[in-house]
Design a protein around this motif. Sequence first.
Motif, PDB file in Angstrom:
ATOM      1  N   ALA A 144      46.309  33.566  30.795  1.00  0.00           N
ATOM      2  CA  ALA A 144      45.439  34.598  30.239  1.00  0.00           C
ATOM      3  C   ALA A 144      45.841  35.952  30.811  1.00  0.00           C
ATOM      4  CB  ALA A 144      43.983  34.287  30.578  1.00  0.00           C
ATOM      5  N   LYS A 145      45.885  36.951  29.984  1.00  0.00           N
ATOM      6  CA  LYS A 145      46.179  38.306  30.462  1.00  0.00           C
ATOM      7  C   LYS A 145      44.944  38.830  31.188  1.00  0.00           C
ATOM      8  CE  LYS A 145      48.360  42.594  28.945  1.00  0.00           C
ATOM      9  NZ  LYS A 145      49.587  42.314  29.747  1.00  0.00           N
ATOM     10  N   GLY A 146      45.115  39.245  32.416  1.00  0.00           N
ATOM     11  CA  GLY A 146      43.971  39.669  33.212  1.00  0.00           C
ATOM     12  C   GLY A 146      43.049  38.507  33.515  1.00  0.00           C
ATOM     13  N   GLY A 147      43.633  37.371  33.889  1.00  0.00           N
ATOM     14  CA  GLY A 147      42.846  36.162  34.111  1.00  0.00           C
ATOM     15  C   GLY A 147      41.896  36.256  35.281  1.00  0.00           C
ATOM     16  N   LEU A 148      40.893  35.389  35.270  1.00  0.00           N
ATOM     17  CA  LEU A 148      39.956  35.318  36.396  1.00  0.00           C
ATOM     18  C   LEU A 148      40.656  34.852  37.670  1.00  0.00           C
ATOM     19  CD1 LEU A 148      36.666  33.866  34.877  1.00  0.00           C
ATOM     20  CD2 LEU A 148      36.837  35.864  36.346  1.00  0.00           C
TER      21      LEU A 148
ATOM     22  N   GLY B 189      46.279  40.872   9.481  1.00  0.00           N
ATOM     23  CA  GLY B 189      46.969  41.973  10.142  1.00  0.00           C
ATOM     24  C   GLY B 189      47.696  41.454  11.360  1.00  0.00           C
ATOM     25  N   PRO B 190      48.167  42.335  12.247  1.00  0.00           N
ATOM     26  CA  PRO B 190      48.865  41.904  13.457  1.00  0.00           C
ATOM     27  C   PRO B 190      47.994  40.987  14.306  1.00  0.00           C
ATOM     28  CG  PRO B 190      49.092  44.273  13.112  1.00  0.00           C
ATOM     29  CD  PRO B 190      48.076  43.792  12.132  1.00  0.00           C
ATOM     30  N   CYS B 191      48.570  39.916  14.811  1.00  0.00           N
ATOM     31  CA  CYS B 191      47.824  38.962  15.633  1.00  0.00           C
ATOM     32  C   CYS B 191      48.520  38.820  16.977  1.00  0.00           C
ATOM     33  CB  CYS B 191      47.732  37.600  14.931  1.00  0.00           C
ATOM     34  SG  CYS B 191      46.807  36.370  15.881  1.00  0.00           S
ATOM     35  N   TRP B 192      47.758  38.958  18.053  1.00  0.00           N
ATOM     36  CA  TRP B 192      48.326  38.893  19.400  1.00  0.00           C
ATOM     37  C   TRP B 192      48.630  37.469  19.830  1.00  0.00           C
ATOM     38  CZ3 TRP B 192      49.770  43.170  21.967  1.00  0.00           C
ATOM     39  CH2 TRP B 192      49.244  44.396  21.546  1.00  0.00           C
ATOM     40  N   PHE B 193      48.213  36.474  19.042  1.00  0.00           N
ATOM     41  CA  PHE B 193      48.310  35.100  19.527  1.00  0.00           C
ATOM     42  C   PHE B 193      49.091  34.149  18.625  1.00  0.00           C
ATOM     43  CE2 PHE B 193      44.430  36.944  21.352  1.00  0.00           C
ATOM     44  CZ  PHE B 193      44.738  36.809  22.702  1.00  0.00           C
TER      45      PHE B 193
ATOM     46  N   GLU C  97      52.841  38.238  23.797  1.00  0.00           N
ATOM     47  CA  GLU C  97      53.500  38.501  25.080  1.00  0.00           C
ATOM     48  C   GLU C  97      54.074  37.179  25.586  1.00  0.00           C
ATOM     49  OE1 GLU C  97      51.918  41.443  27.705  1.00  0.00           O
ATOM     50  OE2 GLU C  97      50.140  41.694  26.452  1.00  0.00           O
ATOM     51  N   LYS C  98      55.290  36.915  25.165  1.00  0.00           N
ATOM     52  CA  LYS C  98      55.897  35.597  25.380  1.00  0.00           C
ATOM     53  C   LYS C  98      56.187  35.296  26.851  1.00  0.00           C
ATOM     54  CE  LYS C  98      57.852  34.950  20.763  1.00  0.00           C
ATOM     55  NZ  LYS C  98      57.173  36.033  20.095  1.00  0.00           N
ATOM     56  N   HIS C  99      56.190  36.313  27.702  1.00  0.00           N
ATOM     57  CA  HIS C  99      56.431  36.050  29.121  1.00  0.00           C
ATOM     58  C   HIS C  99      55.262  35.306  29.767  1.00  0.00           C
ATOM     59  CE1 HIS C  99      53.993  39.698  29.178  1.00  0.00           C
ATOM     60  NE2 HIS C  99      53.732  39.468  30.463  1.00  0.00           N
ATOM     61  N   LEU C 100      54.105  35.258  29.057  1.00  0.00           N
ATOM     62  CA  LEU C 100      52.942  34.540  29.575  1.00  0.00           C
ATOM     63  C   LEU C 100      52.908  33.078  29.133  1.00  0.00           C
ATOM     64  CD1 LEU C 100      50.192  37.278  29.020  1.00  0.00           C
ATOM     65  CD2 LEU C 100      51.215  36.592  31.197  1.00  0.00           C
ATOM     66  N   VAL C 101      53.775  32.686  28.195  1.00  0.00           N
ATOM     67  CA  VAL C 101      53.779  31.316  27.667  1.00  0.00           C
ATOM     68  C   VAL C 101      54.320  30.353  28.721  1.00  0.00           C
ATOM     69  CG1 VAL C 101      54.721  29.789  25.893  1.00  0.00           C
ATOM     70  CG2 VAL C 101      54.025  32.120  25.295  1.00  0.00           C
ATOM     71  N   VAL C 102      53.605  29.237  28.931  1.00  0.00           N
ATOM     72  CA  VAL C 102      54.020  28.274  29.956  1.00  0.00           C
ATOM     73  C   VAL C 102      54.337  26.895  29.382  1.00  0.00           C
ATOM     74  CG1 VAL C 102      52.815  29.457  31.819  1.00  0.00           C
ATOM     75  CG2 VAL C 102      51.601  27.715  30.494  1.00  0.00           C
TER      76      VAL C 102
ATOM     77  N   ALA D  49      34.946  40.260  35.990  1.00  0.00           N
ATOM     78  CA  ALA D  49      34.292  39.819  34.758  1.00  0.00           C
ATOM     79  C   ALA D  49      34.959  40.419  33.512  1.00  0.00           C
ATOM     80  CB  ALA D  49      32.808  40.187  34.789  1.00  0.00           C
ATOM     81  N   ASP D  50      35.537  41.598  33.644  1.00  0.00           N
ATOM     82  CA  ASP D  50      36.197  42.261  32.524  1.00  0.00           C
ATOM     83  C   ASP D  50      37.700  42.113  32.698  1.00  0.00           C
ATOM     84  OD1 ASP D  50      37.296  43.966  30.616  1.00  0.00           O
ATOM     85  OD2 ASP D  50      35.719  45.472  30.863  1.00  0.00           O
ATOM     86  N   TRP D  51      38.378  41.500  31.727  1.00  0.00           N
ATOM     87  CA  TRP D  51      39.811  41.239  31.867  1.00  0.00           C
ATOM     88  C   TRP D  51      40.634  42.522  31.985  1.00  0.00           C
ATOM     89  CZ3 TRP D  51      43.684  42.903  28.576  1.00  0.00           C
ATOM     90  CH2 TRP D  51      43.283  43.433  27.350  1.00  0.00           C
ATOM     91  N   ARG D  52      40.119  43.609  31.408  1.00  0.00           N
ATOM     92  CA  ARG D  52      40.868  44.861  31.438  1.00  0.00           C
ATOM     93  C   ARG D  52      40.964  45.437  32.845  1.00  0.00           C
ATOM     94  NH1 ARG D  52      37.285  47.208  26.591  1.00  0.00           N
ATOM     95  NH2 ARG D  52      35.803  46.130  27.957  1.00  0.00           N
ATOM     96  N   GLN D  53      40.035  45.028  33.713  1.00  0.00           N
ATOM     97  CA  GLN D  53      40.069  45.482  35.102  1.00  0.00           C
ATOM     98  C   GLN D  53      40.969  44.600  35.966  1.00  0.00           C
ATOM     99  OE1 GLN D  53      38.488  48.359  35.706  1.00  0.00           O
ATOM    100  NE2 GLN D  53      37.848  48.302  33.555  1.00  0.00           N
ATOM    101  N   CYS D  54      41.525  43.547  35.352  1.00  0.00           N
ATOM    102  CA  CYS D  54      42.318  42.573  36.113  1.00  0.00           C
ATOM    103  C   CYS D  54      43.774  42.534  35.683  1.00  0.00           C
ATOM    104  CB  CYS D  54      41.711  41.174  35.964  1.00  0.00           C
ATOM    105  SG  CYS D  54      39.965  41.067  36.353  1.00  0.00           S
ATOM    106  N   ALA D  55      44.157  43.392  34.765  1.00  0.00           N
ATOM    107  CA  ALA D  55      45.516  43.359  34.235  1.00  0.00           C
ATOM    108  C   ALA D  55      46.540  43.693  35.326  1.00  0.00           C
ATOM    109  CB  ALA D  55      45.655  44.344  33.077  1.00  0.00           C
ATOM    110  N   ALA D  56      47.651  42.925  35.304  1.00  0.00           N
ATOM    111  CA  ALA D  56      48.732  43.127  36.272  1.00  0.00           C
ATOM    112  C   ALA D  56      49.961  43.675  35.558  1.00  0.00           C
ATOM    113  CB  ALA D  56      49.055  41.803  36.965  1.00  0.00           C
ATOM    114  N   GLN D  57      50.950  44.088  36.343  1.00  0.00           N
ATOM    115  CA  GLN D  57      52.200  44.567  35.765  1.00  0.00           C
ATOM    116  C   GLN D  57      52.987  43.388  35.198  1.00  0.00           C
ATOM    117  OE1 GLN D  57      53.069  47.863  35.473  1.00  0.00           O
ATOM    118  NE2 GLN D  57      50.961  48.194  36.238  1.00  0.00           N
ATOM    119  N   ARG D  58      53.829  43.652  34.217  1.00  0.00           N
ATOM    120  CA  ARG D  58      54.577  42.592  33.539  1.00  0.00           C
ATOM    121  C   ARG D  58      55.389  41.723  34.513  1.00  0.00           C
ATOM    122  NH1 ARG D  58      56.223  41.981  28.065  1.00  0.00           N
ATOM    123  NH2 ARG D  58      57.986  40.549  27.851  1.00  0.00           N
ATOM    124  N   PRO D  59      56.131  42.275  35.487  1.00  0.00           N
ATOM    125  CA  PRO D  59      56.887  41.415  36.410  1.00  0.00           C
ATOM    126  C   PRO D  59      55.989  40.446  37.183  1.00  0.00           C
ATOM    127  CG  PRO D  59      57.651  43.670  36.551  1.00  0.00           C
ATOM    128  CD  PRO D  59      56.401  43.707  35.726  1.00  0.00           C
TER     129      PRO D  59
END
Length: 491
Positions: free
Chosen positions: A307-311, A279-283, A291-296, A459-469
């Motif tokens: 990482a999205k919502g990285g430590l 099925g759809p794969c995020w990676f 989310e190609k804006h995160l590729v370095v 500890a939870d990445w969902r609590q660390c998510a930032a805006q796309r810019p």
Amino acid sequence: MAAAPLRVLACGDVEGRLEAIFGRVRAIQAKSGRFDMLLCVGNFFGSTCEAEWAEYRTGAKKAPIPTFVLGANSPDTLSYFPDVSGCELAENITYLAPHFRGVDILLTSPWPRDVGTFANSAGEIDTKKCGSKLVSDLAASLKPRYHFAALEKAYYERLPYRNHMVLQETPQHVTRFIALADVGNTSKKKYLYAFSIVPMSSMDPAELVKQPQDVTENPYRKLRKEAPKSKAPLSAEEEPACQFFFDLNKHQGKKRPSDGKERGDSQPKQAKKPPQPTGPCWFCLASPEVEKHLVVSIGTHCYLALAKGGLSPDHVLILPIGHYQSVVDLSSEVLEEVTKYKAALKEFFRSKGKRYVLFERNYRSQHLQLQVIPVPLDLCTSEDIKEAFITQAQEQQIELLEIPEHSDIAQVAQPGTPYFYVELDTGEKLFHRIRGRFPLQFGREVLASEALLAQPQRADWRQCAAQRPEEAAQARSFRGAFEPFDFSLRA
């Protein structure tokens, strides 16, 4: 003065007829002189010989010469063998447990093919091309403690390698491979090697299987694992002879064609494609969900992304471009590039005064994600990091085991096996085989704990998510800082 040869008697099934065999031995010795031992194969005991055996077991009677017997071949005679590992059953009668442990020294003229896999460099010698696969198979089967070879006019002392699968097989002794140069060579390469050895038959088992710090994986295990199951075992006709007495080929001196035409192949073999997601794969990099804006960084087989919502702002992921579920599923080419990214990240983070911690959770995930989180060097040592993981694992009744530095995780976990894996940039590794439920955020929770980064709220990445810019800006910053260490830009 030459040693006198042993005089040995061998006999077939005794079936409990002790007086018959020992009477015959006495008669032979009276006529032909004393023999040194009697070797008995087959069934030594019968189903109804308790009374006759009791006389020998209690010492009322004695075997005329040292007698060596093998174990039970049926449940009927199991009671005669009190120790499965071998023991003296009665005076002059010894039960041998024929358990092959390996040989002390193996001598071969050719090198074994691929002996340099997982090991230190052999210099100018390409171990993937030189030597013999037959010798590799021989070494893998015999498990010598020392293996000496020559013919390549080079000296090479390989790091010792293990002869068992970590956590899956009983520990065994290691093998040391030493290749010696030609005598009197002008390059002054070592051609004479002095060493001392206690025969394994005389060693304490625990001492024999001790693993040195620099031990590596077995270089031949991968070859045996990858051998086609439908193909017959390798024969002398499948590789060119390197010595005249090995040459069993009908067409001597002719090289085997490498284009496959001799076997009737009409098409060259195609590279095996990685499995496709269900099925759809995020990676998967080609997926629209990425989310190609995160590729370095993008290599040939792998890519690096924040990482999205990285430590932390420099928390990155190593990901295969194609669809693979875990490290143990990776092809050799992809695994090689993963190793390159790990080396580049280690150098990059060390230049910033940090060490990295890498972990993989192959559980309730469909695409491999190697989480790489930097930790300041002055904040904690590698021992502190290991202790934090092990302590929290124990609190949650998770068995987290340390595995040898030079081990290959593919030797610990089979494809499809759920697991959690931690690796420090020093090479130290921890492993847990998941057999039931497992906390999805365990790796982050340990690193975010007060014992390490002291940021439990992350500890939870969902609590660390930032805006796309903001994410895009962090990616640009990391990409620019990492550029001098990015091997993909120099390809």
